[in-house]
Design an enzyme around this catalytic site. Structure first.
Site, PDB file in Angstrom:
ATOM      1  N   HIS A 121       0.824  -1.213   0.000  1.00 13.30           N
ATOM      2  CA  HIS A 121       0.000   0.000   0.000  1.00 13.30           C
ATOM      3  C   HIS A 121       0.861   1.267   0.000  1.00 13.30           C
ATOM      4  O   HIS A 121       1.974   1.277   0.526  1.00 13.30           O
ATOM      5  CB  HIS A 121      -0.874  -0.024   1.269  1.00 13.30           C
ATOM      6  CG  HIS A 121      -1.889   1.062   1.324  1.00 13.30           C
ATOM      7  ND1 HIS A 121      -1.711   2.202   2.062  1.00 13.30           N
ATOM      8  CD2 HIS A 121      -3.086   1.182   0.713  1.00 13.30           C
ATOM      9  CE1 HIS A 121      -2.773   2.981   1.923  1.00 13.30           C
ATOM     10  NE2 HIS A 121      -3.625   2.384   1.116  1.00 13.30           N
ATOM     11  N   ASP A 193       1.230  -5.365   7.692  1.00 17.66           N
ATOM     12  CA  ASP A 193       0.069  -4.488   7.662  1.00 17.66           C
ATOM     13  C   ASP A 193      -1.178  -5.361   7.584  1.00 17.66           C
ATOM     14  O   ASP A 193      -1.414  -6.031   6.575  1.00 17.66           O
ATOM     15  CB  ASP A 193       0.189  -3.568   6.428  1.00 17.66           C
ATOM     16  CG  ASP A 193      -0.946  -2.557   6.346  1.00 17.66           C
ATOM     17  OD1 ASP A 193      -2.042  -2.846   6.863  1.00 17.66           O
ATOM     18  OD2 ASP A 193      -0.735  -1.490   5.746  1.00 17.66           O
TER      19      ASP A 193
HETATM   20  C1  LIG Z   1      -3.109  -1.933   3.369  1.00 21.46           C
HETATM   21  C2  LIG Z   1      -3.462  -0.595   3.911  1.00 21.46           C
HETATM   22  N1  LIG Z   1      -2.630  -0.032   4.806  1.00 21.46           N
HETATM   23  C3  LIG Z   1      -2.882   1.173   5.326  1.00 21.46           C
HETATM   24  C4  LIG Z   1      -3.980   1.897   4.956  1.00 21.46           C
HETATM   25  C5  LIG Z   1      -4.198   3.254   5.513  1.00 21.46           C
HETATM   26  O1  LIG Z   1      -5.131   3.218   6.548  1.00 21.46           O
HETATM   27  P1  LIG Z   1      -6.018   4.505   6.853  1.00 21.46           P
HETATM   28  O2  LIG Z   1      -7.083   4.542   5.814  1.00 21.46           O
HETATM   29  O3  LIG Z   1      -6.510   4.283   8.236  1.00 21.46           O
HETATM   30  O4  LIG Z   1      -5.115   5.700   6.760  1.00 21.46           O
HETATM   31  C6  LIG Z   1      -4.894   1.323   4.054  1.00 21.46           C
HETATM   32  C7  LIG Z   1      -6.141   2.035   3.696  1.00 21.46           C
HETATM   33  O5  LIG Z   1      -6.344   2.647   2.725  1.00 21.46           O
HETATM   34  C8  LIG Z   1      -4.617   0.068   3.494  1.00 21.46           C
HETATM   35  O6  LIG Z   1      -5.415  -0.486   2.595  1.00 21.46           O
END
Ligand SMILES: Cc1ncc(COP(=O)(O)O)c(C=O)c1O
Length: 387
Positions: A121, A193
Site C-alpha cells: 500500500h 500491515d
Molecule cells: C493496506 C493498507 N494499509 C494502510 C492503509 C491506511 O489506513 P487509513 O485509511 O486508516 O489511513 C490502508 C487504507 O487505505 C490500506 O489499505
C-alpha cells in the site's frame, strides 16, 4: 517560464487523457466498495457509545497525546487491543497511513535494508521512502526473492521485511508463514500491515497473524480501525520495548493532535462486537465465497483467492470507469481502481463484500455486472498482467 497554473492545467489534462482523473462521489446504492466489512460503521451500539462519549468528553481532544490530548480511555483501548492481538502492547494512531509512516521512519536507520512487496500500500511505500534505510522491492508474494535478498544482504545494520497480510487491491494473502521462517532464520524483522485482515481472520478475529499462529514471529503489525472495525485510526501492536520507543520517536504520533476521545469509546464498542459475535466475520467470508462462485458461474474470471476483496481485472482505465459508472447508475456502489493505486494496465473493479450482502442482492449484482460488461465491451481477465 510556464506558470504554476499552466503546469497544473497540463498535468490535469494528462490525467484526463490517460483516463486517470478522479472525482469525489458520495456513497449511493448497495455498498460493494467500502471497507466496512462487518457493518460496524452504522451499528447502533457503536454509534450510541460514540455519541455518549461526545456528550461526556467533548468533540476534540485539544492536544497531542504527549500533552493535554491524552485520555485514560486511549490507554485502556490500547491494552485491550494488545490482548486481542496477543502482543505486549499497542499504540493507537489517528490513521493507518500515519501508523505506517511512524513505524517505517522510527525503526529503520541508515545502513539498514527494507525489503518491500511490490504491491504494498502507498502508506507503506511512503513510509519506506521517508525512512533512511536502503529499500529493495521484491515481486509480489515471491518467497524465493525474499530468501535471495536476505542471503545477499548482510548489512551491519538491521533488515526489515514489509508486507500486507491481505493485499488491499488484490484480495490475496501473503505467504506469512514462509516470511516468518525466513525472518527467524536470518534475524530480519517482519512488519505486517493487517489493514484488511483485522476483525475478519483468526478465531479471535485479530487477523491473519493470529490465524497462522505467528504472534511470536512478527516484529510489529499495523491494524487499521477504519475498515472492519468501522471507525477510524490504527493500532500498531508489538513488544513493549518497541511501542515505548514509538511513543518517544514516532513523529506522526508526537506531532499531531490526539484523535477525539469519542473514537476510543466507539472502538471499544467495535471490539465488544468482534469479541461477542464471531459469526459476523465468518458470515463475511461465506458471503465472499458465495459471490466469487456466482461471478465465476456467470463467466467472470477472477484471480485466485477466498477473501472478502474481489478484484475484477479489466486492464484498461477507461473500461474500468465505464463499467463502474454503469453499475452505479443501476444502484450498485462499485468503484474503479486505477494506477497508481494498482500497476499500469491492471485497472479493475474492487468489489468488497460486507456482512449485509444478501443472496438476492448478489444475484441482482451479478446480472448487472454481466450486462455492464457487455454494454461497455469490457472483458475481465483472471490474472493481473501489468503493462
Ligand atoms: C493496506 C493498507 N494499509 C494502510 C492503509 C491506511 O489506513 P487509513 O485509511 O486508516 O489511513 C490502508 C487504507 O487505505 C490500506 O489499505
Amino acid at each position: 517560464m510556464t506558470t504554476l497554473t499552466a503546469r497544473v492545467a497540463a498535468r490535469m489534462r494528462a490525467l484526463d487523457d490517460g483516463g486517470l482523473l478522479r472525482t469525489l462521489r458520495a456513497p449511493s446504492g448497495v455498498d460493494l466498495s467500502s471497507n466496512d466489512y462487518l457493518g460496524l460503521a452504522n451499528h447502533p451500539y457503536v454509534t450510541q457509545r460514540m455519541s455518549e462519549a461526545v456528550a461526556r468528553e467533548g468533540a476534540g481532544s485539544t492536544g497531542s497525546r504527549l500533552l493535554r490530548g491524552n485520555r485514560d480511555s486511549f490507554g485502556a483501548l490500547e491494552r485491550r487491543f494488545a490482548r486481542l492481538k496477543g502482543t505486549e502492547r499497542s499504540l493507537y494512531f489517528s490513521s493507518g497511513y500515519l501508523a505506517n509512516l511512524a513505524v517505517l521512519t522510527t525503526f529503520p536507520e541508515p545502513g539498514d535494508v527494507i525489503l518491500s512487496d511490490e504491491r504494498n500500500h502507498a502508506s507503506l511505500i511512503d513510509g519506506i521512502r521517508l525512512s533512511s534505510a536502503r529499500r529493495e522491492i521484491f515481486p509480489h508474494n515471491d518467497v524465493a526473492a525474499v530468501r535471495r535478498a536476505l542471503d545477499a544482504t548482510r548489512p551491519a545494520g538491521q533488515r526489515f521485511v514489509v508486507v500486507e497480510s491481505l493485499f488491499s487491491m488484490d484480495g490475496d494473502e501473503a505467504p506469512l508463514k514462509q516470511y516468518a521462517e525466513l525472518c527467524r532464520a536470518s534475524g530480519a524483522h517482519l512488519i505486517v500491515d493487517e489493514a484488511h485482515a483485522v476483525g475478519i481472520y483468526g478465531v479471535k478475529g485479530s487477523g491473519l497473524i493470529e490465524a497462522h499462529g505467528l504472534e511470536e514471529d512478527v516484529f510489529l503489525s499495523v491494524n487499521t480501525a477504519g475498515k472492519a472495525l468501522g471507525v477510524s485510526g490504527a493500532f500498531v501492536a508489538g513488544g513493549a520495548w518497541a511501542i515505548d520507543y514509538l511513543v518517544q520517536r514516532g513523529r506522526p504520533f508526537i506531532f499531531s493532535t490526539a484523535p477525539p476521545p469519542s473514537i476510543a469509546a466507539a472502538l471499544d464498542a467495535s471490539l465488544d462486537i468482534v469479541e461477542r459475535e464471531p459469526r459476523r466475520r465468518a458470515a463475511v467470508l461465506e458471503r465472499a465465497l458465495a459471490l466469487r462462485g456466482r461471478l465465476r458461474a456467470a463467466g467472470v474470471p477472477l484471480p485466485d483467492g477466498t477473501s472478502q476483496i474481489i478484484p475484477v481485472l479489466l486492464g484498461d482505465n477507461g473500461a474500468a470507469v465505464a463499467v463502474a459508472d454503469a453499475l452505479q447508475s443501476v444502484g450498485f456502489d462499485v468503484r474503479a481502481i486505477r494506477p497508481p493505486t494498482v500497476p499500469p494496465g491492471t485497472a479493475r473493479l474492487r468489489i468488497s463484500v460486507n456482512v449485509n450482502l444478501t443472496d438476492e442482492l448478489m444475484e441482482r449484482f451479478v446480472t448487472a455486472l454481466a450486462t455492464a460488461l457487455v454494454a461497455c465491451s469490457a472483458s475481465p481477465v483472471g490474472v493481473a498482467q501489468p503493462s
